[in-house]
Design a protein around this motif. Structure first.
Motif, PDB file in Angstrom:
ATOM      1  N   VAL A 125       0.815  -1.215   0.000  1.00 29.75           N
ATOM      2  CA  VAL A 125       0.000   0.000   0.000  1.00 29.75           C
ATOM      3  C   VAL A 125       0.847   1.263   0.000  1.00 29.75           C
ATOM      4  N   PHE A 126       1.886   1.297   0.853  1.00 27.73           N
ATOM      5  CA  PHE A 126       2.698   2.509   0.956  1.00 27.73           C
ATOM      6  C   PHE A 126       4.013   2.420   0.192  1.00 27.73           C
ATOM      7  N   GLY A 127       4.223   1.317  -0.522  1.00 24.50           N
ATOM      8  CA  GLY A 127       5.335   1.225  -1.462  1.00 24.50           C
ATOM      9  C   GLY A 127       6.719   1.209  -0.858  1.00 24.50           C
ATOM     10  N   GLN A 128       6.860   0.708   0.371  1.00 25.93           N
ATOM     11  CA  GLN A 128       8.177   0.642   0.990  1.00 25.93           C
ATOM     12  C   GLN A 128       8.961  -0.551   0.443  1.00 25.93           C
ATOM     13  N   PRO A 129      10.263  -0.383   0.186  1.00 24.87           N
ATOM     14  CA  PRO A 129      11.066  -1.515  -0.290  1.00 24.87           C
ATOM     15  C   PRO A 129      11.159  -2.611   0.771  1.00 24.87           C
ATOM     16  N   LEU A 130      11.412  -3.824   0.322  1.00 22.55           N
ATOM     17  CA  LEU A 130      11.399  -4.965   1.235  1.00 22.55           C
ATOM     18  C   LEU A 130      12.424  -4.847   2.351  1.00 22.55           C
TER      19      LEU A 130
END
Length: 285
Positions: A125-130
């Motif tokens: 949803v918030f597009g944070q990298p793994l």
């Protein structure tokens, strides 16, 4: 006196941090508490040493939310009746749609473990990298990927459909309210999907339906009975968008409530009514 640079940096992130905390916790008041605590930690921090303020703040807020979610889950297990997230009423210029969630999906997130919910929200949803997600949940990147994948599988059936435009949503909402007020069986029959559901949250403080209600025939009987008993005292306050769904604020006998409608193909598929006064403070004022 101009604000300190650190204040500007934090304030630029505040709307996103509030959205993230609300999506994690389902409570605007708790989200504000978390973001305030994040500000205190940011203010005490040697900010020049933080290479990526947005990532640092996201990590702090997410971990604070994870701590709160452990106690929140136990509170909800003993919650009287049905629990619904605090209704998030959106202004026309809000950017809440940036995270592309609805009240329906918020409820689906309740089925997830805290770590699954965090991984799904941060990554999908918030597009944070793994690697950032892994740092938050304190797992390896591969384990974080698995958490997000499991969460995705659980909520896939509840993914957001094409959102209803405000003007279309308002037409549906006003027609539904009026049919409920006067007890128009024919109009309600046209509006309700066969498998329509209703959930009502009174928090044990005001009257609410304690269990989920399902099916158009049962719903129609309930709404017509309600119109016969209370219709003359029902008052439409205003149309609102609640977590991406068209809805309205109404009052009856001094009791305020919000109602959100999920629709598909022009039919109402789900009705969410929040009557718990503790969850309506931001709606009333």
């Amino acid at each position: 006196m101009p604000p300190e640079p650190g204040v500007d940096v934090f304030e630029a992130q505040r709307p996103r941090l509030l959205r993230l905390a609300y999506r994690m916790l389902g409570s605007s008041s708790e989200a504000e508490d978390v973001v305030q605590e994040a500000w205190l930690r940011w203010d005490r921090q040697a900010q020049a040493e933080i290479g990526e303020p947005a990532a640092w703040l996201t990590r702090v807020v997410s971990r604070l939310c994870l701590d709160m979610m452990k106690s929140a889950r136990s509170r909800r297990e003993s919650y009287p009746g049905i629990w619904l997230p605090e209704p998030l009423v959106e202004a026309e210029d809000d950017d809440l749609r940036a995270d592309n969630l609805t009240l329906t999906l918020m409820l689906a997130l309740e089925r997830l473990s805290p770590l699954e919910r965090a991984a799904f929200l941060l990554h999908d949803v918030f597009g944070q990298p793994l690697d950032e997600v892994a740092a938050v949940v304190e797992r390896s990147p591969e384990a974080a990927r698995q958490l997000a994948r499991r969460a995705r599988a659980h909520v896939r059936v509840d993914q957001l459909r094409y959102p209803v435009a405000r003007d279309e949503g308002e037409n549906i909402v006003r027609a539904f309210f009026e049919a409920c007020r006067v007890g128009d069986a024919e109009a309600l029959s046209r509006m309700l999907a066969e498998g329509v559901t209703l959930q009502s949250d009174g928090g044990g403080k005001v009257l609410a339906y304690p269990n989920l209600i399902r099916g158009s025939k049962r719903m129609l009987r309930l709404l017509l009975g309600h119109a016969s008993k209370y219709g003359s005292g029902m008052r439409f306050e205003r149309f609102v968008m609640i977590d991406g769904l068209p809805g309205f604020v109404s009052a009856m006998g001094g009791q305020v409530q919000t109602t959100a409608l999920d629709t598909e193909g022009g039919k109402i598929t789900a009705i969410y009514i929040t009557r718990n006064p503790e969850k309506l403070a931001r709606v009333v004022h």
